[in-house]
Enzyme design. Structure first.
Site, PDB file in Angstrom:
ATOM      1  N   ARG A   1       0.497  -1.075   0.144  1.00 56.50           N
ATOM      2  CA  ARG A   1       0.364   0.004  -0.292  1.00 56.50           C
ATOM      3  C   ARG A   1       0.547   1.264   0.222  1.00 56.50           C
ATOM      4  O   ARG A   1       1.685   1.229   0.046  1.00 56.50           O
ATOM      5  CB  ARG A   1      -1.279   0.553   1.113  1.00 56.50           C
ATOM      6  CG  ARG A   1      -0.963  -0.521   2.388  1.00 56.50           C
ATOM      7  CD  ARG A   1       0.562  -0.280   3.161  1.00 56.50           C
ATOM      8  NE  ARG A   1       0.550   1.388   3.839  1.00 56.50           N
ATOM      9  CZ  ARG A   1       1.389   2.272   3.402  1.00 56.50           C
ATOM     10  NH1 ARG A   1       2.533   1.668   3.646  1.00 56.50           N
ATOM     11  NH2 ARG A   1       1.100   3.036   4.224  1.00 56.50           N
TER      12      ARG A   1
ATOM     13  N   ALA B   1       0.207   5.325  -1.950  1.00 55.49           N
ATOM     14  CA  ALA B   1       0.387   5.854  -3.097  1.00 55.49           C
ATOM     15  C   ALA B   1       1.496   5.321  -4.125  1.00 55.49           C
ATOM     16  O   ALA B   1       1.157   4.798  -5.409  1.00 55.49           O
ATOM     17  CB  ALA B   1      -0.364   6.941  -4.018  1.00 55.49           C
TER      18      ALA B   1
ATOM     19  N   ASP C   1      -2.157  10.378  -0.334  1.00 53.24           N
ATOM     20  CA  ASP C   1      -2.781  10.002  -1.556  1.00 53.24           C
ATOM     21  C   ASP C   1      -2.662  10.660  -3.007  1.00 53.24           C
ATOM     22  O   ASP C   1      -2.847   9.812  -4.642  1.00 53.24           O
ATOM     23  CB  ASP C   1      -3.646   8.961  -1.323  1.00 53.24           C
ATOM     24  CG  ASP C   1      -3.122   7.550  -0.060  1.00 53.24           C
ATOM     25  OD1 ASP C   1      -2.957   6.757  -1.050  1.00 53.24           O
ATOM     26  OD2 ASP C   1      -2.946   8.102   0.958  1.00 53.24           O
TER      27      ASP C   1
ATOM     28  N   ASN D   1      -5.837  11.906   2.253  1.00 57.56           N
ATOM     29  CA  ASN D   1      -4.247  11.349   3.037  1.00 57.56           C
ATOM     30  C   ASN D   1      -5.288  10.448   4.112  1.00 57.56           C
ATOM     31  O   ASN D   1      -6.455  10.133   4.574  1.00 57.56           O
ATOM     32  CB  ASN D   1      -3.373  11.929   3.638  1.00 57.56           C
ATOM     33  CG  ASN D   1      -2.555  11.097   4.291  1.00 57.56           C
ATOM     34  OD1 ASN D   1      -1.668  10.694   3.389  1.00 57.56           O
ATOM     35  ND2 ASN D   1      -1.996  11.120   5.135  1.00 57.56           N
ATOM     36  N   LYS D   2      -4.509   9.609   4.499  1.00 61.89           N
ATOM     37  CA  LYS D   2      -5.193   8.170   5.756  1.00 61.89           C
ATOM     38  C   LYS D   2      -6.127   9.178   6.858  1.00 61.89           C
ATOM     39  O   LYS D   2      -5.834   9.962   6.793  1.00 61.89           O
ATOM     40  CB  LYS D   2      -4.394   7.962   6.968  1.00 61.89           C
ATOM     41  CG  LYS D   2      -4.510   6.223   7.277  1.00 61.89           C
ATOM     42  CD  LYS D   2      -5.547   5.759   6.763  1.00 61.89           C
ATOM     43  CE  LYS D   2      -4.524   4.728   5.303  1.00 61.89           C
ATOM     44  NZ  LYS D   2      -5.549   4.137   4.613  1.00 61.89           N
TER      45      LYS D   2
END
Length: 347
Positions: free
Chosen positions: A53, A55, A243, A253-254
């Site tokens: 995982r 990007a 990402d 993002n997360k």
């Protein structure tokens, strides 16, 4: 990247050149297992199920997956089918489509007999470029951290990061971690607060694993502790990866990144985003237009870890759960974007 004291990359061609080799990140840090991807279906599964995982790593894995598909069926229909399968594996990270587009553009004009070799060569080039981009991000970020260190009079910098934007998420160096590694290697005293990053705990499991292997001082914290640390003056800067960054500078993002940015703004802590140009999405106007991936609620309801008898999974709740994987931080909360071109106030 430093793994068990040796430099390596997080994705490599297999010895025979016909596949790709990745670390199974689902097992880290408890077990280091390299997995060989031998066909496009397995590459797609590795991306979808998060064996790998991040990007840039998703993009690199997909690029090799497309090359593997063309080794089986290099016709126009085969190219189109493999592209369509791989591009749908994760909807949020823009590098996935970018890498697949680069491979497709390289092979489409060629005779089918030449496509697989050209695709593998293009995937190799994507990986080499990612290493160079992350190294450049690290150099510009290191200069920024040196300035912050001088302002502190040589006292150790306290940095906070969220999720994993390290070498596990890229081919090498990482994005948010590249400045940290280069600054540490240059003798700049620093310490990293590592968000656990629920529900998959990429910070506690992956970022901490990376920093430990590199010898960088760090401490894992609960996701909700960051605001308190900032209010106490225990955070000098926040550095995260992303990402996707949209045309107006919004940052996807997360999940949980937005809350860190809000806390940073309230406490006058600079909030930086590290990214290569491959993660910039000039076509998407703003963060509200980004498709946010909803993942399996069991990622939230279950926890897996080692016991004395091996690995075990336990349930933490039986209630319904909702598990969006990403959130969006507005551009107004970003102090700067650390890129291969320098630290920019806007993209």
């Amino acid at each position: 990247m430093i793994l068990a004291g040796e430099a390596t990359r997080s994705i490599q061609r297999t010895a025979d050149g016909r596949g790709a080799r990745i670390l199974d990140q689902r097992l880290l840090p408890w077990e280091i297992r390299w997995v060989e991807l031998r066909d496009a279906d397995t590459a797609a599964r590795a991306i979808r199920e998060m064996w790998t995982r991040g990007a840039p790593m998703i993009g690199a894995t997909a690029a090799y997956g497309l090359a593997m598909a063309l080794a089986v069926d290099a016709s126009d229909d085969g190219l189109a089918a493999a592209y369509a399968m791989l591009v749908e594996t994760r909807p949020t990270a823009v590098n996935l489509r970018w890498a697949l587009d680069r491979v497709r553009e390289a092979v489409a004009p060629l005779d089918p007999a030449d496509r697989a070799a050209a695709a593998f060569a293009r995937a190799d080039a994507i990986c080499d470029e990612d290493v160079a981009l992350c190294r450049a991000i690290g150099e510009h970020g290191q200069a920024l951290l040196r300035e912050l260190a001088v302002a502190k009079g040589g006292a150790p910098l306290n940095l906070l990061t969220h999720c994993n934007a390290g070498w596990l998420a890229t081919v090498d160096y990482g994005t948010a971690t590249a400045p940290i590694y280069l600054a540490h290697d240059a003798g700049i005293a620093l310490h990293v607060w590592v968000d656990e990053t629920r529900p998959r705990n990429q910070g506690a499991l992956l970022t901490a694993f990376e920093l430990a292997n590199h010898g960088v001082p760090h401490t894992v914290i609960a996701d909700n502790a960051g605001g308190l640390l900032m209010a106490r003056g225990q955070v000098d800067a926040v550095i995260v990866g992303t990402d996707r960054v949209t045309a107006n500078g919004d940052v996807c993002n997360k999940i949980g990144t937005y809350l860190k940015a809000l806390a940073a703004a309230d406490n006058a802590v600079p909030f930086y985003v590290a990214l290569p140009y491959t993660t910039f999405d000039p076509v998407t106007a703003d963060g509200a237009s980004i498709p946010i991936e909803d993942r399996d609620p069991d990622e939230l309801r279950l926890l897996t870890g080692p016991t004395g008898d091996g690995m075990a999974t336990v349930r933490v709740t039986d209630s319904p759960a909702y598990n969006p994987a990403f959130d969006v931080t507005p551009a107004r909360l970003v102090a700067g974007y650390i890129t291969e071109r320098g630290v920019l106030s806007r993209l």
